[in-house]
Design a protein around this motif. Sequence first.
Motif, short mmCIF file in Angstrom:
data_model
loop_
_atom_site.label_atom_id
_atom_site.label_comp_id
_atom_site.label_asym_id
_atom_site.label_seq_id
_atom_site.Cartn_x
_atom_site.Cartn_y
_atom_site.Cartn_z
N LYS A 133 11.03 2.07 40.68
CA LYS A 133 10.24 3.23 41.09
C LYS A 133 10.10 3.31 42.62
N SER A 134 10.57 4.41 43.18
CA SER A 134 10.40 4.60 44.62
C SER A 134 9.03 5.25 44.86
N LEU A 135 8.63 5.35 46.14
CA LEU A 135 7.37 6.03 46.44
C LEU A 135 7.40 7.46 45.92
N ILE A 136 8.59 8.09 46.03
CA ILE A 136 8.69 9.48 45.54
C ILE A 136 8.42 9.51 44.03
N THR A 137 9.03 8.57 43.30
CA THR A 137 8.80 8.54 41.83
C THR A 137 7.31 8.42 41.56
N LEU A 138 6.66 7.48 42.28
CA LEU A 138 5.24 7.24 42.02
C LEU A 138 4.40 8.47 42.36
N ILE B 244 12.36 1.68 49.82
CA ILE B 244 11.09 1.75 49.08
C ILE B 244 10.68 3.21 48.86
N ALA B 245 10.85 4.03 49.90
CA ALA B 245 10.34 5.40 49.81
C ALA B 245 11.18 6.26 48.87
N PHE B 246 12.52 6.19 49.01
CA PHE B 246 13.30 7.06 48.11
C PHE B 246 14.61 6.43 47.67
N ASN C 80 6.76 20.44 49.30
CA ASN C 80 6.69 20.35 50.76
C ASN C 80 5.66 19.32 51.20
N GLU C 81 4.52 19.31 50.52
CA GLU C 81 3.48 18.33 50.87
C GLU C 81 3.98 16.91 50.59
N MET C 82 4.73 16.76 49.49
CA MET C 82 5.27 15.43 49.18
C MET C 82 6.25 14.99 50.26
N PHE C 83 7.10 15.93 50.70
CA PHE C 83 8.05 15.59 51.77
C PHE C 83 7.28 15.11 53.01
N ASP C 84 6.23 15.85 53.37
CA ASP C 84 5.46 15.48 54.56
C ASP C 84 4.80 14.11 54.38
N GLU C 85 4.26 13.85 53.19
CA GLU C 85 3.59 12.56 52.96
C GLU C 85 4.57 11.40 53.05
N ILE C 86 5.76 11.60 52.45
CA ILE C 86 6.76 10.52 52.48
C ILE C 86 7.22 10.29 53.93
N SER C 87 7.51 11.38 54.65
CA SER C 87 7.97 11.25 56.04
C SER C 87 6.90 10.59 56.90
N MET C 88 5.65 11.00 56.68
CA MET C 88 4.54 10.44 57.46
C MET C 88 4.39 8.94 57.18
#
Length: 494
Positions: A269-274, A184-186, A290-298
């Motif tokens: 659409k993955s979470l990253i796409t959205l 779902i995420a990526f 970087n913020e997107m990476f942190d949000e997805i990982s979180m």
Amino acid sequence: MSILTIILFGILFVITIYWFYKRYYTNNNSKGNTRKLKSQWLLGIGLTVGRKVFHEAIYCMKEKYGDILSFQVGFRRIIIISRIDYTEHILSHRHIYDISDITTRNFSLLFPGGLLSLKGETWKRHARLMLPVFRRSKILPYFETIVECIDDFIDKQFLNNKIKIHKDLVIKCQHILLTVIARIAFNYDFSNLSTNDGINIHQAFNNMIDCASRFALMTAIPLWVAKLMLKLNFKFQKSLNIMKNHVMSIINDEQKRQHEQIYLSDQRKSLITLLVEASQNEAKISLSSNEMFDEISMSILAGFETTSTALSWFIFYMSKYPNIQCKIKNELKQYGLTSNTSLTQEKLDQLIYVDCVTKEVLRFAPIAAGIVREAISDDIIDGIEINKGDVFLIAIQNLHKNSNYWKIDPEQFIPERFLNEDRNPPRYAYMPFGGGHRTCIGQDLALLELKTAITRLMQRITIEDPGKEANNSGGFIQRVTCYPKHMAVRVIID
Ligand code: HEM
């Protein structure tokens, strides 16, 4: 050191202790009509709690000290709340009670740009982009992905496996829900591990989550020590780098694709796409890579452990309550859902009893035992003086099991309560996803994942308690959530 200095220090010490005692451990010095909350001694609490896991400990404290209990940890006052009226006050006054530094500090060690690490304006900017991404309409297209992952899990674990008594389903639930959230995420498929790269990323992902879960609990040690430990944790740093390279390249590809205006259907659409989409549409509040990476990982961290724990408890409860399992299967048959039929979104929406079981698992099982808030200014709750800096633990588990708020015995696992007397429990008596402005952003996704997994499992397998053949006695293991310690169930293919 002269005798005089020793005497002076002695006097200062006694005065400090006296001041501390008067301020925190007595009911005196109240102003006007208000009263002070007397702190309990840590030693007494320690003796009451013993070596119990977190949710048992806060239940024990409530039994001994009542619905509101306070104690001092140094100069910090911790207050445990097990009442809906106080909970309502705290969660509806967001300008006075915000997420606590205790929470943001720990999570910022891991993912400094993730929601759980943020407060104030930065949190608002991130939330404005993140909340729409997790709206029900956005997450419904993930239904097919979830069904595929659960089917794959059933085929590999039960259909093509000669083992009949399964002792490792807690770990297997974690794997399957990591797979779901990674897809779902990526759009990353863990089942496709044919390349070295695939194996490395899988490993890195597991290592990172594992270390992150441990570091998220490091409240008691100073921040600089925790930071140093994390810097020196070779496994975490290596995994973080592998993940960062992988996810960053997806984010870059996504940014490029959207820049060139190549659009994907909702299905893909993955979470990253959205997130990239939302970020490019809302220029003023966009997130950096970087913020997107942190949000997805979180989101992965916050989303995978909680849902996998809930699914593990579901499997355990089914082994203990065969009559409830029977009722689920009857409902599925009523809608033509058997091991040979496929599950559709429309059929899933019709399953009322499965809804009740999902809700009851989230009420009864110790997933998030409590949520934390901090007073950012002085206040009064029900005549009690609250000081700036007081930390509140709202004991979700105690509210879920408080007989003042539930008509059917809350100590029993009875899904039917949500059809009948307890259909509408008082506000805040039921809050598995927390509440107020910092409520869980992933709750629609979590409910979709759980209901789909429960339905698909019940379409295709029956779960039994193996009796004396294996240890299926339950118990608890505490990580960020609390999952079953001894779970061994017999699985029969339907
Ligand atoms: C059974 C599953 C889940 C449970 C029981 C659960 C529970 C919670 C709770 C109790 C909180 C704290 C709320 C508060 O302080 O009021 C929370 C926050 C959060 N959850 Fe969940 N959660 C689940 C699934 C998920 C999923 C699937 C995701 C995302 C993929 C997710 C993402 C988050 C995030 C990002 C926050 C922080 C929100 C903020 O601080 O603004 N959760 N969750």
